[in-house]
Design a protein around this motif. Structure first.
Motif, mmCIF file in Angstrom:
data_model
loop_
_atom_site.group_PDB
_atom_site.id
_atom_site.type_symbol
_atom_site.label_atom_id
_atom_site.label_comp_id
_atom_site.label_asym_id
_atom_site.label_seq_id
_atom_site.Cartn_x
_atom_site.Cartn_y
_atom_site.Cartn_z
ATOM 1 N N ALA A 95 0.854 -1.200 0.000
ATOM 2 C CA ALA A 95 0.000 0.000 0.000
ATOM 3 C C ALA A 95 0.886 1.245 0.000
ATOM 4 N N LYS A 96 2.001 1.131 0.734
ATOM 5 C CA LYS A 96 2.915 2.254 0.833
ATOM 6 C C LYS A 96 3.431 2.649 -0.552
ATOM 7 N N ARG A 97 3.823 1.644 -1.332
ATOM 8 C CA ARG A 97 4.346 1.895 -2.675
ATOM 9 C C ARG A 97 3.304 2.587 -3.554
ATOM 10 N N CYS B 103 5.380 7.512 15.968
ATOM 11 C CA CYS B 103 4.357 8.328 15.310
ATOM 12 C C CYS B 103 4.901 8.760 13.954
ATOM 13 N N LEU B 104 4.185 8.429 12.900
ATOM 14 C CA LEU B 104 4.653 8.727 11.537
ATOM 15 C C LEU B 104 3.586 9.522 10.795
ATOM 16 N N ILE B 105 4.009 10.639 10.240
ATOM 17 C CA ILE B 105 3.040 11.572 9.665
ATOM 18 C C ILE B 105 2.565 11.143 8.268
ATOM 19 N N VAL C 153 -0.687 10.797 1.181
ATOM 20 C CA VAL C 153 0.663 11.152 0.737
ATOM 21 C C VAL C 153 1.654 10.778 1.835
ATOM 22 N N MET C 154 2.740 10.102 1.422
ATOM 23 C CA MET C 154 3.734 9.621 2.386
ATOM 24 C C MET C 154 4.746 10.731 2.738
ATOM 25 N N PRO C 155 5.347 10.641 3.910
ATOM 26 C CA PRO C 155 6.241 11.714 4.374
ATOM 27 C C PRO C 155 7.441 11.977 3.478
ATOM 28 N N VAL D 132 8.507 10.311 18.613
ATOM 29 C CA VAL D 132 8.228 11.331 17.599
ATOM 30 C C VAL D 132 9.540 11.705 16.907
ATOM 31 N N ASN D 133 9.489 11.909 15.600
ATOM 32 C CA ASN D 133 10.691 12.300 14.858
ATOM 33 C C ASN D 133 10.939 13.803 14.949
ATOM 34 N N LEU D 134 12.191 14.162 15.163
ATOM 35 C CA LEU D 134 12.604 15.566 15.158
ATOM 36 C C LEU D 134 13.485 15.796 13.950
ATOM 37 N N ASP E 65 19.362 1.106 11.606
ATOM 38 C CA ASP E 65 18.718 1.414 10.336
ATOM 39 C C ASP E 65 18.261 0.148 9.614
ATOM 40 N N LYS E 66 17.115 0.286 8.946
ATOM 41 C CA LYS E 66 16.533 -0.898 8.318
ATOM 42 C C LYS E 66 17.384 -1.479 7.196
ATOM 43 N N SER E 67 18.283 -0.687 6.624
ATOM 44 C CA SER E 67 19.123 -1.231 5.550
ATOM 45 C C SER E 67 19.985 -2.395 6.058
ATOM 46 N N VAL F 101 19.202 -4.431 8.648
ATOM 47 C CA VAL F 101 18.314 -5.557 8.967
ATOM 48 C C VAL F 101 17.903 -6.270 7.681
ATOM 49 N N GLN F 102 17.626 -5.470 6.644
ATOM 50 C CA GLN F 102 17.139 -6.065 5.410
ATOM 51 C C GLN F 102 18.249 -6.728 4.607
ATOM 52 N N ALA F 103 19.504 -6.421 4.941
ATOM 53 C CA ALA F 103 20.632 -7.062 4.261
ATOM 54 C C ALA F 103 21.033 -8.364 4.952
ATOM 55 N N GLU G 3 15.002 -1.655 13.171
ATOM 56 C CA GLU G 3 13.937 -1.235 12.265
ATOM 57 C C GLU G 3 13.884 -2.134 11.044
ATOM 58 N N GLY G 4 12.721 -2.271 10.486
ATOM 59 C CA GLY G 4 12.597 -2.887 9.169
ATOM 60 C C GLY G 4 12.605 -4.405 9.140
ATOM 61 N N ALA G 5 12.339 -5.061 10.281
ATOM 62 C CA ALA G 5 12.302 -6.528 10.278
ATOM 63 C C ALA G 5 11.030 -7.014 9.585
ATOM 64 N N GLU G 6 11.210 -7.817 8.568
ATOM 65 C CA GLU G 6 10.066 -8.306 7.792
ATOM 66 C C GLU G 6 9.947 -9.820 7.807
HETATM 67 P P1 C2E Z 1 12.019 6.843 9.848
HETATM 68 O O1 C2E Z 1 12.029 7.782 10.972
HETATM 69 O O2 C2E Z 1 13.233 6.020 9.632
HETATM 70 O O3 C2E Z 1 10.711 5.934 10.041
HETATM 71 C C1 C2E Z 1 10.640 4.575 9.783
HETATM 72 C C2 C2E Z 1 10.176 4.306 8.370
HETATM 73 O O4 C2E Z 1 10.423 2.945 8.058
HETATM 74 C C3 C2E Z 1 8.642 4.494 8.188
HETATM 75 O O5 C2E Z 1 8.395 5.004 6.875
HETATM 76 C C4 C2E Z 1 8.139 3.056 8.283
HETATM 77 O O6 C2E Z 1 6.913 2.826 7.602
HETATM 78 C C5 C2E Z 1 9.265 2.318 7.600
HETATM 79 N N1 C2E Z 1 9.311 0.917 8.000
HETATM 80 C C6 C2E Z 1 9.133 0.399 9.240
HETATM 81 N N2 C2E Z 1 9.234 -0.946 9.221
HETATM 82 C C7 C2E Z 1 9.481 -1.286 7.941
HETATM 83 C C8 C2E Z 1 9.680 -2.550 7.272
HETATM 84 O O7 C2E Z 1 9.650 -3.633 7.873
HETATM 85 N N3 C2E Z 1 9.920 -2.501 5.933
HETATM 86 C C9 C2E Z 1 9.965 -1.326 5.239
HETATM 87 N N4 C2E Z 1 10.203 -1.384 3.919
HETATM 88 N N5 C2E Z 1 9.777 -0.125 5.835
HETATM 89 C C10 C2E Z 1 9.550 -0.121 7.166
HETATM 90 P P2 C2E Z 1 7.459 6.299 6.626
HETATM 91 O O8 C2E Z 1 6.307 6.303 7.572
HETATM 92 O O9 C2E Z 1 7.184 6.363 5.162
HETATM 93 O O10 C2E Z 1 8.388 7.509 7.029
HETATM 94 C C11 C2E Z 1 9.524 7.834 6.282
HETATM 95 C C12 C2E Z 1 10.352 8.886 6.956
HETATM 96 O O11 C2E Z 1 9.652 10.136 7.014
HETATM 97 C C13 C2E Z 1 10.688 8.565 8.400
HETATM 98 O O12 C2E Z 1 11.736 7.634 8.451
HETATM 99 C C14 C2E Z 1 11.060 9.938 8.911
HETATM 100 O O13 C2E Z 1 12.386 10.258 8.562
HETATM 101 C C15 C2E Z 1 10.101 10.835 8.133
HETATM 102 N N6 C2E Z 1 8.973 11.199 9.002
HETATM 103 C C16 C2E Z 1 7.813 10.545 9.216
HETATM 104 N N7 C2E Z 1 7.028 11.234 10.088
HETATM 105 C C17 C2E Z 1 7.729 12.343 10.436
HETATM 106 C C18 C2E Z 1 7.459 13.452 11.316
HETATM 107 O O14 C2E Z 1 6.429 13.550 11.996
HETATM 108 N N8 C2E Z 1 8.427 14.415 11.395
HETATM 109 C C19 C2E Z 1 9.595 14.330 10.687
HETATM 110 N N9 C2E Z 1 10.496 15.314 10.825
HETATM 111 N N10 C2E Z 1 9.873 13.302 9.877
HETATM 112 C C20 C2E Z 1 8.949 12.314 9.746
#
Ligand code: C2E
Ligand code: CA
Ligand code: CA
Ligand code: CA
Length: 279
Positions: free
Chosen positions: A1-3, A59-61, A71-73, A116-118, A202-204, A206-208, A236-239
């Motif tokens: 769905a993300k893609r 928390c992910l926006i 729309v993804m962040p 929360v991400n800063l 970082d998930k890179s 874990v995924q490697a 992060e990123g364990a699938e």
């Molecule tokens: P991040 O902080 O590294 O957040 C983790 C990202 O990894 C999230 O993507 C999450 O959906 C993804 N992820 C978690 N587990 C897996 C997995 O098993 N496989 C894969 N392929 N991905 C996984 P998301 O939600 O698209 O967010 C992307 C980036 O956007 C975040 O990376 C962060 O840098 C930024 N972001 C998101 N929300 C905020 C926010 O409120 N403020 C700020 N400044 N940045 C934000």
């Protein structure tokens, strides 16, 4: 769905590099989004590798665009950073997270950590600690359950100021996590004088796992060094089951990844918590 959600928006990114006009349009849209309640937080559980319970959520926006859908962040955070809009958006995120933190306790899930991400750009705001203090004071939450995630580079612009912010906020009870660890330049030992209690691998890496021999060594080294510095570790990123087994063997504390759950809206998280955490 993300893609899928992402590809329909690729044009935003592309045009950003091409035309200033489109950047201005995106910024205007984003400003309206903040005012018009189009922003929403999704929550991705962090699972304790020993008990299997949810210890916290990141928390992910997301942006619910009126005509374009979700729309993804990655599609708008860079523009928000360039324009400085990330500063008010960042405060909105903390406010919203605090509201949910209170709600989660009322719903029977006390002790859940809200991360929360800063953005690096928020450290350019000279009123950052003051404003965050006001938000958490008004929200009246247990500050020890609020965690701020930052990357190493976030502190590079003005390390002294960043350090002061971290100290002041940690005195309020807020804790800090180092995000995307392993992708930056500094080492954990350089950071040990900062009030950081958690490292997110970082998930890179874990995924490697299973594909490159290096990633095993790197993960093992990060975990042992972090633990020797009294920091917890979230991978992060364990699938896959295999990634999970490896992380458990290495005594990684928590895992955040699609294997357990994707980021989800608040109402779905409540259902997830009811299924997962014993009341
Ligand atoms: P991040 O902080 O590294 O957040 C983790 C990202 O990894 C999230 O993507 C999450 O959906 C993804 N992820 C978690 N587990 C897996 C997995 O098993 N496989 C894969 N392929 N991905 C996984 P998301 O939600 O698209 O967010 C992307 C980036 O956007 C975040 O990376 C962060 O840098 C930024 N972001 C998101 N929300 C905020 C926010 O409120 N403020 C700020 N400044 N940045 C934000
Ligand atoms: Ca993060
Ligand atoms: Ca991360
Ligand atoms: Ca990232």
């Amino acid at each position: 769905a993300k893609r899928d959600a992402g590809t329909s928006y690729r044009f935003y990114n592309r045009q950003l590099h091409i035309s200033a006009g489109h950047q201005i349009k995106l910024e205007g849209d984003l400003r309206n989004a903040l005012r018009g309640n189009e922003l929403e937080l999704y929550y991705q559980p962090r699972i304790d590798l020993v008990t299997g319970e949810v210890r916290g959520v990141e928390c992910l926006i997301r942006w619910n665009h009126p005509t374009r859908g979700l729309v993804m962040p990655d599609e708008f955070i860079p523009a928000a950073e360039r324009s400085g809009l990330i500063v008010p958006i960042g405060y909105w995120v903390i406010e919203q997270a605090c509201e949910r933190l209170r709600e989660s306790a009322d719903l029977g899930f006390p002790g859940l950590v809200f991360a929360v991400n800063l953005s690096f750009r928020q450290f350019h705001d000279r009123k950052m600690t003051e404003t965050i203090f006001r938000i958490i004071f008004n929200a009246n939450v247990d500050t020890s359950l609020l965690e701020l995630e930052l990357t190493e580079s976030a502190m590079m612009h003005d390390p002294d100021y960043a350090q002061r912010c971290l100290r002041e906020l940690s005195q309020l009870g807020i804790s800090f996590a180092l995000d995307d660890f392993g992708t930056g330049y500094s080492s954990l030992t350089n950071l040990q004088h900062l009030p950081i209690s958690l490292v997110k691998i970082d998930k890179s890496f874990v995924q490697a796992l299973g594909q490159s021999g290096d990633s095993e060594h790197i993960i093992r080294a990060i975990i042992s060094l972090a633990h020797s510095l009294q920091m917890s570790v979230v991978a992060e990123g364990a699938e896959t089951e295999g990634q999970l087994d490896f992380l458990r063997e290495q005594h990684c504390d928590e895992v955040q990844g699609f294997y357990y759950a994707r980021p989800m809206p608040w109402s779905d998280l409540i259902t997830f918590l009811h299924d997962r955490n014993r009341l």
